[in-house]
Write a protein that holds these residues in place. Structure first.
Motif, PDB file in Angstrom:
ATOM      1  N   ARG A   1     -16.555  -1.644 -14.952  1.00 51.05           N
ATOM      2  CA  ARG A   1     -15.484  -0.673 -15.147  1.00 51.05           C
ATOM      3  C   ARG A   1     -15.841   0.752 -14.750  1.00 51.05           C
ATOM      4  O   ARG A   1     -15.161   1.343 -13.923  1.00 51.05           O
ATOM      5  N   SER A   2     -16.879   1.334 -15.316  1.00 52.80           N
ATOM      6  CA  SER A   2     -17.180   2.730 -15.038  1.00 52.80           C
ATOM      7  C   SER A   2     -18.218   2.876 -13.927  1.00 52.80           C
ATOM      8  O   SER A   2     -19.046   2.003 -13.697  1.00 52.80           O
ATOM      9  N   VAL A   3     -18.156   4.010 -13.245  1.00 49.45           N
ATOM     10  CA  VAL A   3     -19.119   4.307 -12.192  1.00 49.45           C
ATOM     11  C   VAL A   3     -20.543   4.239 -12.726  1.00 49.45           C
ATOM     12  O   VAL A   3     -21.439   3.693 -12.079  1.00 49.45           O
ATOM     13  N   SER A   4     -20.755   4.777 -13.916  1.00 49.99           N
ATOM     14  CA  SER A   4     -22.092   4.855 -14.491  1.00 49.99           C
ATOM     15  C   SER A   4     -22.692   3.488 -14.803  1.00 49.99           C
ATOM     16  O   SER A   4     -23.908   3.367 -14.930  1.00 49.99           O
ATOM     17  N   ASN A   5     -21.876   2.466 -14.936  1.00 49.05           N
ATOM     18  CA  ASN A   5     -22.374   1.134 -15.250  1.00 49.05           C
ATOM     19  C   ASN A   5     -22.854   0.368 -14.024  1.00 49.05           C
ATOM     20  O   ASN A   5     -23.507  -0.667 -14.169  1.00 49.05           O
ATOM     21  N   TYR A   6     -22.533   0.841 -12.840  1.00 46.38           N
ATOM     22  CA  TYR A   6     -22.887   0.130 -11.620  1.00 46.38           C
ATOM     23  C   TYR A   6     -24.169   0.662 -11.018  1.00 46.38           C
ATOM     24  O   TYR A   6     -24.393   1.873 -10.953  1.00 46.38           O
ATOM     25  N   LYS A   7     -24.984  -0.257 -10.549  1.00 45.60           N
ATOM     26  CA  LYS A   7     -26.305   0.081 -10.028  1.00 45.60           C
ATOM     27  C   LYS A   7     -26.368   0.112  -8.512  1.00 45.60           C
ATOM     28  O   LYS A   7     -27.050   0.963  -7.932  1.00 45.60           O
ATOM     29  N   TYR A   8     -25.662  -0.801  -7.850  1.00 45.01           N
ATOM     30  CA  TYR A   8     -25.742  -0.920  -6.396  1.00 45.01           C
ATOM     31  C   TYR A   8     -24.405  -0.585  -5.762  1.00 45.01           C
ATOM     32  O   TYR A   8     -23.345  -0.975  -6.267  1.00 45.01           O
ATOM     33  N   TRP A   9     -24.469   0.110  -4.624  1.00 43.01           N
ATOM     34  CA  TRP A   9     -23.266   0.581  -3.948  1.00 43.01           C
ATOM     35  C   TRP A   9     -23.354   0.371  -2.444  1.00 43.01           C
ATOM     36  O   TRP A   9     -24.418   0.505  -1.843  1.00 43.01           O
ATOM     37  N   GLY A  10     -22.216   0.056  -1.843  1.00 41.65           N
ATOM     38  CA  GLY A  10     -22.115   0.041  -0.407  1.00 41.65           C
ATOM     39  C   GLY A  10     -21.847   1.433   0.119  1.00 41.65           C
ATOM     40  O   GLY A  10     -21.736   2.399  -0.644  1.00 41.65           O
ATOM     41  N   GLN A  11     -21.727   1.553   1.437  1.00 41.89           N
ATOM     42  CA  GLN A  11     -21.506   2.850   2.063  1.00 41.89           C
ATOM     43  C   GLN A  11     -20.038   3.236   2.159  1.00 41.89           C
ATOM     44  O   GLN A  11     -19.724   4.386   2.460  1.00 41.89           O
ATOM     45  N   GLY A  12     -19.156   2.302   1.905  1.00 43.44           N
ATOM     46  CA  GLY A  12     -17.741   2.597   1.873  1.00 43.44           C
ATOM     47  C   GLY A  12     -17.016   2.266   3.167  1.00 43.44           C
ATOM     48  O   GLY A  12     -17.608   2.230   4.239  1.00 43.44           O
ATOM     49  N   THR A  13     -15.714   2.035   3.050  1.00 49.58           N
ATOM     50  CA  THR A  13     -14.854   1.810   4.198  1.00 49.58           C
ATOM     51  C   THR A  13     -13.562   2.594   3.991  1.00 49.58           C
ATOM     52  O   THR A  13     -13.001   2.609   2.890  1.00 49.58           O
ATOM     53  N   GLN A  14     -13.106   3.262   5.030  1.00 54.13           N
ATOM     54  CA  GLN A  14     -11.951   4.149   4.926  1.00 54.13           C
ATOM     55  C   GLN A  14     -10.649   3.365   4.980  1.00 54.13           C
ATOM     56  O   GLN A  14     -10.439   2.541   5.869  1.00 54.13           O
ATOM     57  N   VAL A  15      -9.771   3.656   4.033  1.00 51.14           N
ATOM     58  CA  VAL A  15      -8.420   3.124   4.028  1.00 51.14           C
ATOM     59  C   VAL A  15      -7.463   4.301   4.084  1.00 51.14           C
ATOM     60  O   VAL A  15      -7.507   5.182   3.222  1.00 51.14           O
ATOM     61  N   THR A  16      -6.618   4.331   5.094  1.00 55.79           N
ATOM     62  CA  THR A  16      -5.643   5.398   5.246  1.00 55.79           C
ATOM     63  C   THR A  16      -4.253   4.795   5.324  1.00 55.79           C
ATOM     64  O   THR A  16      -3.992   3.923   6.157  1.00 55.79           O
ATOM     65  N   VAL A  17      -3.368   5.258   4.467  1.00 53.14           N
ATOM     66  CA  VAL A  17      -2.010   4.745   4.398  1.00 53.14           C
ATOM     67  C   VAL A  17      -1.049   5.880   4.735  1.00 53.14           C
ATOM     68  O   VAL A  17      -0.979   6.879   4.021  1.00 53.14           O
ATOM     69  N   SER A  18      -0.325   5.720   5.811  1.00 52.62           N
ATOM     70  CA  SER A  18       0.625   6.741   6.236  1.00 52.62           C
ATOM     71  C   SER A  18       2.002   6.451   5.662  1.00 52.62           C
ATOM     72  O   SER A  18       2.363   5.303   5.396  1.00 52.62           O
ATOM     73  N   SER A  19       2.788   7.488   5.503  1.00 48.83           N
ATOM     74  CA  SER A  19       4.125   7.346   4.958  1.00 48.83           C
ATOM     75  C   SER A  19       5.137   7.032   6.044  1.00 48.83           C
ATOM     76  O   SER A  19       4.854   7.146   7.239  1.00 48.83           O
TER      77      SER A  19
ATOM     78  N   LEU B   1       0.818  -1.210   0.000  1.00 48.93           N
ATOM     79  CA  LEU B   1       0.000   0.000   0.000  1.00 48.93           C
ATOM     80  C   LEU B   1       0.851   1.259   0.000  1.00 48.93           C
ATOM     81  O   LEU B   1       1.922   1.311   0.613  1.00 48.93           O
ATOM     82  N   LYS B   2       0.343   2.260  -0.700  1.00 51.42           N
ATOM     83  CA  LYS B   2       1.009   3.544  -0.833  1.00 51.42           C
ATOM     84  C   LYS B   2       0.117   4.638  -0.264  1.00 51.42           C
ATOM     85  O   LYS B   2      -1.100   4.484  -0.229  1.00 51.42           O
ATOM     86  N   PRO B   3       0.691   5.755   0.154  1.00 54.59           N
ATOM     87  CA  PRO B   3      -0.137   6.854   0.650  1.00 54.59           C
ATOM     88  C   PRO B   3      -1.205   7.292  -0.350  1.00 54.59           C
ATOM     89  O   PRO B   3      -2.300   7.683   0.062  1.00 54.59           O
ATOM     90  N   GLU B   4      -0.921   7.212  -1.638  1.00 58.20           N
ATOM     91  CA  GLU B   4      -1.888   7.608  -2.644  1.00 58.20           C
ATOM     92  C   GLU B   4      -3.061   6.644  -2.765  1.00 58.20           C
ATOM     93  O   GLU B   4      -4.024   6.922  -3.486  1.00 58.20           O
ATOM     94  N   ASP B   5      -3.003   5.509  -2.071  1.00 60.38           N
ATOM     95  CA  ASP B   5      -4.133   4.597  -2.009  1.00 60.38           C
ATOM     96  C   ASP B   5      -5.169   5.036  -0.983  1.00 60.38           C
ATOM     97  O   ASP B   5      -6.248   4.438  -0.893  1.00 60.38           O
ATOM     98  N   THR B   6      -4.850   6.043  -0.207  1.00 58.16           N
ATOM     99  CA  THR B   6      -5.769   6.537   0.812  1.00 58.16           C
ATOM    100  C   THR B   6      -7.056   7.038   0.176  1.00 58.16           C
ATOM    101  O   THR B   6      -7.034   7.891  -0.709  1.00 58.16           O
ATOM    102  N   ALA B   7      -8.168   6.485   0.618  1.00 56.79           N
ATOM    103  CA  ALA B   7      -9.470   6.836   0.053  1.00 56.79           C
ATOM    104  C   ALA B   7     -10.549   6.060   0.789  1.00 56.79           C
ATOM    105  O   ALA B   7     -10.266   5.155   1.563  1.00 56.79           O
ATOM    106  N   VAL B   8     -11.782   6.430   0.516  1.00 59.87           N
ATOM    107  CA  VAL B   8     -12.905   5.599   0.902  1.00 59.87           C
ATOM    108  C   VAL B   8     -13.115   4.584  -0.213  1.00 59.87           C
ATOM    109  O   VAL B   8     -13.226   4.964  -1.382  1.00 59.87           O
ATOM    110  N   TYR B   9     -13.164   3.323   0.139  1.00 58.65           N
ATOM    111  CA  TYR B   9     -13.324   2.260  -0.839  1.00 58.65           C
ATOM    112  C   TYR B   9     -14.757   1.757  -0.834  1.00 58.65           C
ATOM    113  O   TYR B   9     -15.313   1.444   0.217  1.00 58.65           O
ATOM    114  N   TYR B  10     -15.330   1.687  -2.021  1.00 63.46           N
ATOM    115  CA  TYR B  10     -16.716   1.294  -2.193  1.00 63.46           C
ATOM    116  C   TYR B  10     -16.830  -0.009  -2.971  1.00 63.46           C
ATOM    117  O   TYR B  10     -16.159  -0.197  -3.988  1.00 63.46           O
ATOM    118  N   CYS B  11     -17.690  -0.862  -2.508  1.00 59.30           N
ATOM    119  CA  CYS B  11     -18.068  -2.060  -3.233  1.00 59.30           C
ATOM    120  C   CYS B  11     -19.272  -1.735  -4.104  1.00 59.30           C
ATOM    121  O   CYS B  11     -20.153  -0.978  -3.690  1.00 59.30           O
TER     122      CYS B  11
END
Length: 123
Positions: free
Chosen positions: A105-123, A86-96
């Motif tokens: 592939r694209s956001v527009s093609n997906y119909k269902y989404w989770g609420q997300g989980t936070q991933v934080t990568v420190s240097s 993992l790299k610091p630039e991977d820090t984000a909220v990750y959504y299923c």
């Protein structure tokens, strides 16, 4: 319908690994292409990876290829994202996300989404 819930995020140091999980409800899970997206502060939600309904094809963003691996277990209605080096630039909220039979592939093609989980990568 499909309901999704992500888990496994957290705070790690650069070079560490995390394994995210997405638990899905519904008995038609095996018919859905499943994907992972991420969104960093002040940036657009971006594609990370996805896997087709039968697990026959996987796709990865160039930024994570070789480091992240997506997998699914249709018997358990789960999809996982193994994140290594993992790299610091991977820090984000990750959504299923899910879409029946694809395409993905694209956001527009997906119909269902989770609420997300936070991933934080420190240097």
């Amino acid at each position: 319908q499909v309901q999704l819930e992500e888990s496994g995020g957290g705070l790690v140091q650069a070079g560490d690994s995390l394994r995210l999980s997405c638990a899905a409800s519904g008995r038609t899970f095996s018919m859905y292409t499943m994907g992972w997206f991420r969104q960093a502060p002040e940036k657009e939600r971006e594609f990370v990876t996805d896997i087709t309904w039968n697990g026959g094809s996987t796709f990865y963003a160039d930024s994570v290829k070789g480091r992240f691996t997506i997998s699914r277990d249709n018997a358990k209605n789960t999809v996982h994202l193994q994140m290594n080096s993992l790299k610091p630039e991977d820090t984000a909220v990750y959504y299923c996300a899910a879409v029946k039979l694809g395409p993905g592939r694209s956001v527009s093609n997906y119909k269902y989404w989770g609420q997300g989980t936070q991933v934080t990568v420190s240097s």
